[in-house]
Design a protein around this motif. Sequence first.
Motif, PDB file in Angstrom:
ATOM      1  N   VAL A 180      -2.078  14.543 -11.747  1.00  0.00           N
ATOM      2  CA  VAL A 180      -3.147  13.578 -11.444  1.00  0.00           C
ATOM      3  C   VAL A 180      -4.297  13.922 -12.179  1.00  0.00           C
ATOM      4  O   VAL A 180      -5.095  13.310 -12.720  1.00  0.00           O
ATOM      5  N   ALA A 181      -4.892  15.151 -11.849  1.00  0.00           N
ATOM      6  CA  ALA A 181      -6.202  15.805 -12.163  1.00  0.00           C
ATOM      7  C   ALA A 181      -6.321  15.639 -13.863  1.00  0.00           C
ATOM      8  O   ALA A 181      -6.997  15.349 -14.612  1.00  0.00           O
ATOM      9  N   ARG A 182      -4.940  16.022 -14.721  1.00  0.00           N
ATOM     10  CA  ARG A 182      -5.218  16.271 -15.983  1.00  0.00           C
ATOM     11  C   ARG A 182      -4.824  15.075 -16.505  1.00  0.00           C
ATOM     12  O   ARG A 182      -5.298  14.877 -17.842  1.00  0.00           O
ATOM     13  N   THR A 183      -4.205  13.907 -15.979  1.00  0.00           N
ATOM     14  CA  THR A 183      -3.751  12.759 -16.762  1.00  0.00           C
ATOM     15  C   THR A 183      -4.778  11.570 -16.367  1.00  0.00           C
ATOM     16  O   THR A 183      -4.405  10.437 -16.918  1.00  0.00           O
ATOM     17  N   GLY A 184      -5.061  11.481 -15.023  1.00  0.00           N
ATOM     18  CA  GLY A 184      -5.784  10.257 -14.529  1.00  0.00           C
ATOM     19  C   GLY A 184      -4.720   9.511 -13.956  1.00  0.00           C
ATOM     20  O   GLY A 184      -5.299   8.252 -13.532  1.00  0.00           O
ATOM     21  N   CYS A 185      -3.543   9.614 -13.700  1.00  0.00           N
ATOM     22  CA  CYS A 185      -2.584   8.764 -13.405  1.00  0.00           C
ATOM     23  C   CYS A 185      -2.879   8.377 -12.031  1.00  0.00           C
ATOM     24  O   CYS A 185      -3.280   9.050 -11.199  1.00  0.00           O
ATOM     25  N   ASP A 186      -2.271   7.460 -11.607  1.00  0.00           N
ATOM     26  CA  ASP A 186      -2.514   6.700 -10.316  1.00  0.00           C
ATOM     27  C   ASP A 186      -1.675   7.278  -8.905  1.00  0.00           C
ATOM     28  O   ASP A 186      -2.036   7.227  -7.965  1.00  0.00           O
ATOM     29  N   GLY A 187      -0.394   7.888  -9.623  1.00  0.00           N
ATOM     30  CA  GLY A 187       0.373   8.512  -8.484  1.00  0.00           C
ATOM     31  C   GLY A 187       1.687   9.300  -9.360  1.00  0.00           C
ATOM     32  O   GLY A 187       1.487   9.099 -10.625  1.00  0.00           O
ATOM     33  N   VAL A 188       2.422   9.601  -8.583  1.00  0.00           N
ATOM     34  CA  VAL A 188       3.546  10.412  -9.185  1.00  0.00           C
ATOM     35  C   VAL A 188       5.003  10.035  -8.770  1.00  0.00           C
ATOM     36  O   VAL A 188       4.988   9.139  -7.810  1.00  0.00           O
ATOM     37  N   VAL A 189       5.807  10.260  -9.662  1.00  0.00           N
ATOM     38  CA  VAL A 189       7.263   9.762  -9.466  1.00  0.00           C
ATOM     39  C   VAL A 189       7.988  11.268  -9.393  1.00  0.00           C
ATOM     40  O   VAL A 189       7.971  11.979 -10.301  1.00  0.00           O
ATOM     41  N   VAL A 190       8.845  11.404  -8.244  1.00  0.00           N
ATOM     42  CA  VAL A 190       9.305  12.616  -8.011  1.00  0.00           C
ATOM     43  C   VAL A 190      10.858  12.771  -8.189  1.00  0.00           C
ATOM     44  O   VAL A 190      11.376  11.916  -7.472  1.00  0.00           O
ATOM     45  N   GLY A 191      11.473  13.464  -9.105  1.00  0.00           N
ATOM     46  CA  GLY A 191      13.076  13.345  -9.125  1.00  0.00           C
ATOM     47  C   GLY A 191      13.600  14.691  -8.968  1.00  0.00           C
ATOM     48  O   GLY A 191      13.813  15.031  -7.696  1.00  0.00           O
ATOM     49  N   ARG A 192      14.167  15.537  -9.939  1.00  0.00           N
ATOM     50  CA  ARG A 192      14.765  16.583  -9.607  1.00  0.00           C
ATOM     51  C   ARG A 192      14.134  17.472  -8.742  1.00  0.00           C
ATOM     52  O   ARG A 192      14.823  18.306  -8.027  1.00  0.00           O
ATOM     53  N   GLY A 193      12.833  17.392  -8.626  1.00  0.00           N
ATOM     54  CA  GLY A 193      12.003  18.459  -7.940  1.00  0.00           C
ATOM     55  C   GLY A 193      12.432  18.409  -6.433  1.00  0.00           C
ATOM     56  O   GLY A 193      12.154  19.499  -5.786  1.00  0.00           O
ATOM     57  N   CYS A 194      13.001  17.340  -5.898  1.00  0.00           N
ATOM     58  CA  CYS A 194      13.261  17.287  -4.534  1.00  0.00           C
ATOM     59  C   CYS A 194      14.787  17.358  -4.154  1.00  0.00           C
ATOM     60  O   CYS A 194      15.263  17.307  -3.022  1.00  0.00           O
ATOM     61  N   LEU A 195      15.621  17.714  -5.123  1.00  0.00           N
ATOM     62  CA  LEU A 195      16.982  18.149  -4.978  1.00  0.00           C
ATOM     63  C   LEU A 195      17.216  19.346  -4.026  1.00  0.00           C
ATOM     64  O   LEU A 195      16.627  20.490  -4.354  1.00  0.00           O
ATOM     65  N   GLY A 196      17.688  19.005  -2.845  1.00  0.00           N
ATOM     66  CA  GLY A 196      17.918  20.114  -2.108  1.00  0.00           C
ATOM     67  C   GLY A 196      16.678  20.580  -1.127  1.00  0.00           C
ATOM     68  O   GLY A 196      16.256  21.611  -0.817  1.00  0.00           O
ATOM     69  N   GLU A 223       0.714  -1.064  -0.011  1.00  0.00           N
ATOM     70  CA  GLU A 223      -0.277  -0.164   0.008  1.00  0.00           C
ATOM     71  C   GLU A 223       0.773   1.043   0.214  1.00  0.00           C
ATOM     72  O   GLU A 223       1.770   1.329   0.725  1.00  0.00           O
ATOM     73  N   VAL A 224       0.431   2.185  -0.991  1.00  0.00           N
ATOM     74  CA  VAL A 224       1.471   3.225  -1.077  1.00  0.00           C
ATOM     75  C   VAL A 224       0.700   4.590  -1.048  1.00  0.00           C
ATOM     76  O   VAL A 224      -0.189   4.958  -1.767  1.00  0.00           O
ATOM     77  N   TRP A 225       0.620   5.205   0.256  1.00  0.00           N
ATOM     78  CA  TRP A 225      -0.266   6.615   0.335  1.00  0.00           C
ATOM     79  C   TRP A 225       0.482   7.425   1.187  1.00  0.00           C
ATOM     80  O   TRP A 225       1.307   7.063   2.235  1.00  0.00           O
ATOM     81  N   PRO A 226       0.834   8.780   0.653  1.00  0.00           N
ATOM     82  CA  PRO A 226       0.558   9.147  -0.488  1.00  0.00           C
ATOM     83  C   PRO A 226       1.038   8.253  -1.766  1.00  0.00           C
ATOM     84  O   PRO A 226       2.057   7.797  -1.530  1.00  0.00           O
ATOM     85  N   PRO A 227       0.127   8.611  -2.799  1.00  0.00           N
ATOM     86  CA  PRO A 227       0.809   7.757  -4.129  1.00  0.00           C
ATOM     87  C   PRO A 227       2.029   8.383  -4.619  1.00  0.00           C
ATOM     88  O   PRO A 227       2.019   9.038  -5.885  1.00  0.00           O
ATOM     89  N   VAL A 228       3.132   8.432  -3.969  1.00  0.00           N
ATOM     90  CA  VAL A 228       4.360   9.175  -4.566  1.00  0.00           C
ATOM     91  C   VAL A 228       5.576   8.277  -4.199  1.00  0.00           C
ATOM     92  O   VAL A 228       5.786   7.571  -3.402  1.00  0.00           O
TER      93      VAL A 228
END
Length: 370
Positions: A216-232, A7-12
């Motif tokens: 999520v709202a625009r694509t209907g995807c089930d979750g997100v993958v975060v890369g460069r946005g969390c640098l620092g 179980e992954v919540w939030p879907p990140v």
Amino acid sequence: MKIGPIEVWPPVVLAPMAGITNAPFRVLCREQGAGLFVCEMITTRALVERNPKTLRMIRFADSERPRSIQLYGVDPAIVGRAVRMIAEEDLADHVDLNFGCPVPKVTRRGGGSALPYKRNLLRRILREAVAAAGSLPVTMKMRKGIDDDHLTYLDAGRIAAEEGVAAVALHARTAKQHYGGVADWEAIARLKEAVQDIPVLGNGDIWCADDALRMVARTGCDGVVVGRGCLGRPWLFRDLDNAFNGRPERARPSLGEVAEVMARHAEGLTACFDIERYAIADFRKHVGWYLKGFTVGSELRRELATAESLDGLRESLAKLEHDQPWPPNTDTPRGKSGERSKVLLPDGWLDDPWDCPIPGGDAESDISGG
């Protein structure tokens, strides 16, 4: 969101990033909010050969559950052996397969984002991995394709679902785009329409938590993958937790609070790498990301970026203006950028998308251990 039994919540999901998503950084991110936090990409051959560097890279902190490993491989048999080793030796709880890496030393040997063009080879790799994994969920991360004339993501997504993969993630750029331009979120929506039976995760241009909600709202995807946005910005995962749970609060740390995180990050690297000088040298690349938007003099920035010891780094951090507030308008791109003029591929790679050659024996050799 469920990825197999997990179980992954939030879907990140924290995207694997070479030289970044080691255990100390994952711990900082995980403390901020829940999700799935994936280690740096490792090669299947290096794992089955028990390369010492690779075995160090897959160490997890005691607090890390579930444990996620991302593998890079090009040979179905070797991929299967690596996944079986992970399952039988309880090295992780989840295996992700990399078919998105765009760097030339990978694509010119038929790996990473080049491999899904060979549909039958992709199918063989996924079939071996899922069969070897037992109860562990296997996921895959990919790009749209090699370039706009050689898109592969829809076929790859369908193959993944057919072969029992638990979820697919799409970085909505081609290999040629590298990290430049704008991510094509509409491609994520098309993949979601094409792949109904398993979760689809979107990746690309998530610089703040509200970007994730918009994706999520625009694509209907089930979750997100975060890369460069969390640098620092490890506290981005706190914002994502708040956002997906409908809470408006967003982290706005002062420079002093950022300095405390920087010190903890460097201390964690020192404990992980054992050799202090190496750990501090590794930390230097994070300095600019942590300080982005803050007013810090050039001499002090230089001190921080050239520190050679933990004590020296702490002394420089103490000189920062600790009560300086969070700067506005900092949710902007960080890390790699720019587009490639061409994607390097093996000779004749594009001749037939269905033939099934296994790239040569050196396809993983000079990236073993990472």
